[in-house]
Design an enzyme around this catalytic site. Structure first.
Site, mmCIF file in Angstrom:
data_model
loop_
_atom_site.group_PDB
_atom_site.id
_atom_site.type_symbol
_atom_site.label_atom_id
_atom_site.label_comp_id
_atom_site.label_asym_id
_atom_site.label_seq_id
_atom_site.Cartn_x
_atom_site.Cartn_y
_atom_site.Cartn_z
ATOM 1 N N GLY A 193 0.785 -1.232 0.000
ATOM 2 C CA GLY A 193 0.000 0.000 0.000
ATOM 3 C C GLY A 193 0.815 1.279 0.000
ATOM 4 N N SER A 194 2.035 1.232 -0.531
ATOM 5 C CA SER A 194 2.829 2.468 -0.551
ATOM 6 C C SER A 194 2.255 3.486 -1.539
ATOM 7 C CB SER A 194 4.300 2.176 -0.862
ATOM 8 O OG SER A 194 4.485 1.834 -2.213
ATOM 9 N N ASN A 195 1.663 3.020 -2.617
ATOM 10 C CA ASN A 195 1.013 3.965 -3.546
ATOM 11 C C ASN A 195 -0.228 4.587 -2.915
ATOM 12 O OD1 ASN A 195 2.317 4.256 -6.306
ATOM 13 N ND2 ASN A 195 2.405 2.035 -6.021
ATOM 14 N N ASN A 243 -4.950 2.741 -13.273
ATOM 15 C CA ASN A 243 -4.033 1.729 -12.742
ATOM 16 C C ASN A 243 -2.605 2.248 -12.811
ATOM 17 O OD1 ASN A 243 -3.135 -0.957 -11.949
ATOM 18 N ND2 ASN A 243 -2.540 -1.285 -14.083
ATOM 19 N N HIS A 272 1.222 0.888 -13.216
ATOM 20 C CA HIS A 272 1.966 -0.320 -13.621
ATOM 21 C C HIS A 272 3.466 -0.011 -13.618
ATOM 22 C CE1 HIS A 272 2.554 -4.214 -15.493
ATOM 23 N NE2 HIS A 272 3.463 -3.625 -16.244
ATOM 24 N N ASP A 329 -3.829 -4.096 -18.829
ATOM 25 C CA ASP A 329 -2.774 -3.097 -19.080
ATOM 26 C C ASP A 329 -2.818 -2.480 -20.477
ATOM 27 O OD1 ASP A 329 -1.849 -3.643 -16.513
ATOM 28 O OD2 ASP A 329 -0.296 -5.031 -17.188
ATOM 29 N N GLU A 335 6.603 5.997 -9.299
ATOM 30 C CA GLU A 335 5.174 5.687 -9.164
ATOM 31 C C GLU A 335 4.501 6.648 -8.190
ATOM 32 O OE1 GLU A 335 4.125 1.550 -8.481
ATOM 33 O OE2 GLU A 335 6.045 0.911 -9.277
HETATM 34 C C1 GAR Z 1 3.681 -1.305 -7.355
HETATM 35 O O1 GAR Z 1 4.988 -1.360 -7.854
HETATM 36 C C2 GAR Z 1 2.691 -1.326 -8.500
HETATM 37 O O2 GAR Z 1 3.118 -0.633 -9.631
HETATM 38 C C3 GAR Z 1 2.589 -2.795 -8.786
HETATM 39 O O3 GAR Z 1 2.616 -3.403 -7.527
HETATM 40 C C4 GAR Z 1 3.325 -2.579 -6.607
HETATM 41 C C5 GAR Z 1 2.437 -2.317 -5.414
HETATM 42 O O4 GAR Z 1 3.125 -1.635 -4.392
HETATM 43 N N1 GAR Z 1 1.398 -3.089 -9.530
HETATM 44 C C6 GAR Z 1 1.332 -4.049 -10.443
HETATM 45 O O5 GAR Z 1 2.247 -4.794 -10.716
HETATM 46 C C7 GAR Z 1 -0.012 -4.171 -11.137
HETATM 47 N N2 GAR Z 1 0.082 -4.993 -12.303
HETATM 48 P P1 GAR Z 1 2.324 -0.895 -3.226
HETATM 49 O O6 GAR Z 1 1.332 -1.897 -2.621
HETATM 50 O O7 GAR Z 1 3.371 -0.516 -2.228
HETATM 51 O O8 GAR Z 1 1.620 0.299 -3.787
#
Ligand code: GAR
Length: 206
Positions: free
Chosen positions: A12-14, A107, A109, A150, A179
């Site tokens: 969940g950093s995003n 999304n 990616h 995607d 990101e």
């Molecule tokens: C992120 O790097 C995101 O881009 C990727 O998963 C990670 C989640 O990190 N998403 C995908 O690969 C989707 N196809 P987060 O939970 O710390 O946000």
């Protein structure tokens, strides 16, 4: 402001980057709902700590696909959600949700789409594939979600250099930093109604 639902599966950093951007009053909106498809997602704990309505909807509490989709649609309606953000959500969003929220799902990616994207390319697998291929540039992409994986219209992309010394860990960290910049930026533009979709081309209006 707009009401945002963030879908997560893990760290969940995003999600945190979005919440920080809202706190800095860059995004005109609020995260009204967090949905996780994994019960033990770290991001779920953090969103609860921040008193954001957060719910686990996954295979253990809604075992068949239809009941799971119905539950997701129900909570989205209840919260009057304007925008769905997939922030590390590792499930495919059902077509009925994509159709109902057409051009209202974005999304993030961790590659430069269309490279290293589509089914099977998620999380660290993306960075492993990038390193195995030997490309010298990768990056991150924010895009609208359509009915395939995607393939929807690109909103923002930013490049990241690949270094000879890179490992999956070092590369994923560098991409993640990007990101955290471009996802809130795209949400800000959406919230200000500055994104125009013409076919598969997204243009910015001022
Ligand atoms: C992120 O790097 C995101 O881009 C990727 O998963 C990670 C989640 O990190 N998403 C995908 O690969 C989707 N196809 P987060 O939970 O710390 O946000």
């Amino acid at each position: 402001g707009i009401k945002i639902a963030v879908f997560i599966s893990g760290r969940g950093s995003n999600l945190e980057a979005i919440l920080d951007s809202i706190n800095r009053e860059e995004i005109k909106g609020e995260v009204a709902l967090v949905i996780s498809d994994r019960k033990d997602a770290k991001g779920l704990e953090r969103s609860k700590e921040r008193s954001i309505p957060s719910v686990y909807i996954g295979k253990s509490n809604y075992s068949d696909n239809e009941s799971r989709v119905d539950k997701i649609l129900e909570v989205l309606e209840l919260k009057e959600i304007d925008l769905i953000v997939l922030a590390g959500y590792m499930s495919i969003v059902d077509t009925s949700i994509v159709r109902k929220y057409k051009n209202k799902i974005i999304n993030i990616h961790p590659s430069l789409i269309p490279s290293f994207s589509g089914k099977g390319y998620y999380g660290s697998f993306v960075h492993k594939a990038v390193l195995d291929y030997g490309v010298k540039i990768t990056g991150a992409t924010v895009h609208f979600v359509d009915e395939d994986t995607d393939t929807g219209p690109v909103i923002i992309q930013e490049a990241v250099k690949v270094f000879d010394e890179d490992t999956v860990d070092s590369l994923s960290k560098r991409v993640l930093g990007i990101e955290h910049e471009i996802l809130p930026k795209a949400i800000k533009l959406f919230a200000e109604n500055k994104l125009v979709i013409e076919g598969r081309i997204v243009k910015r209006r001022d």
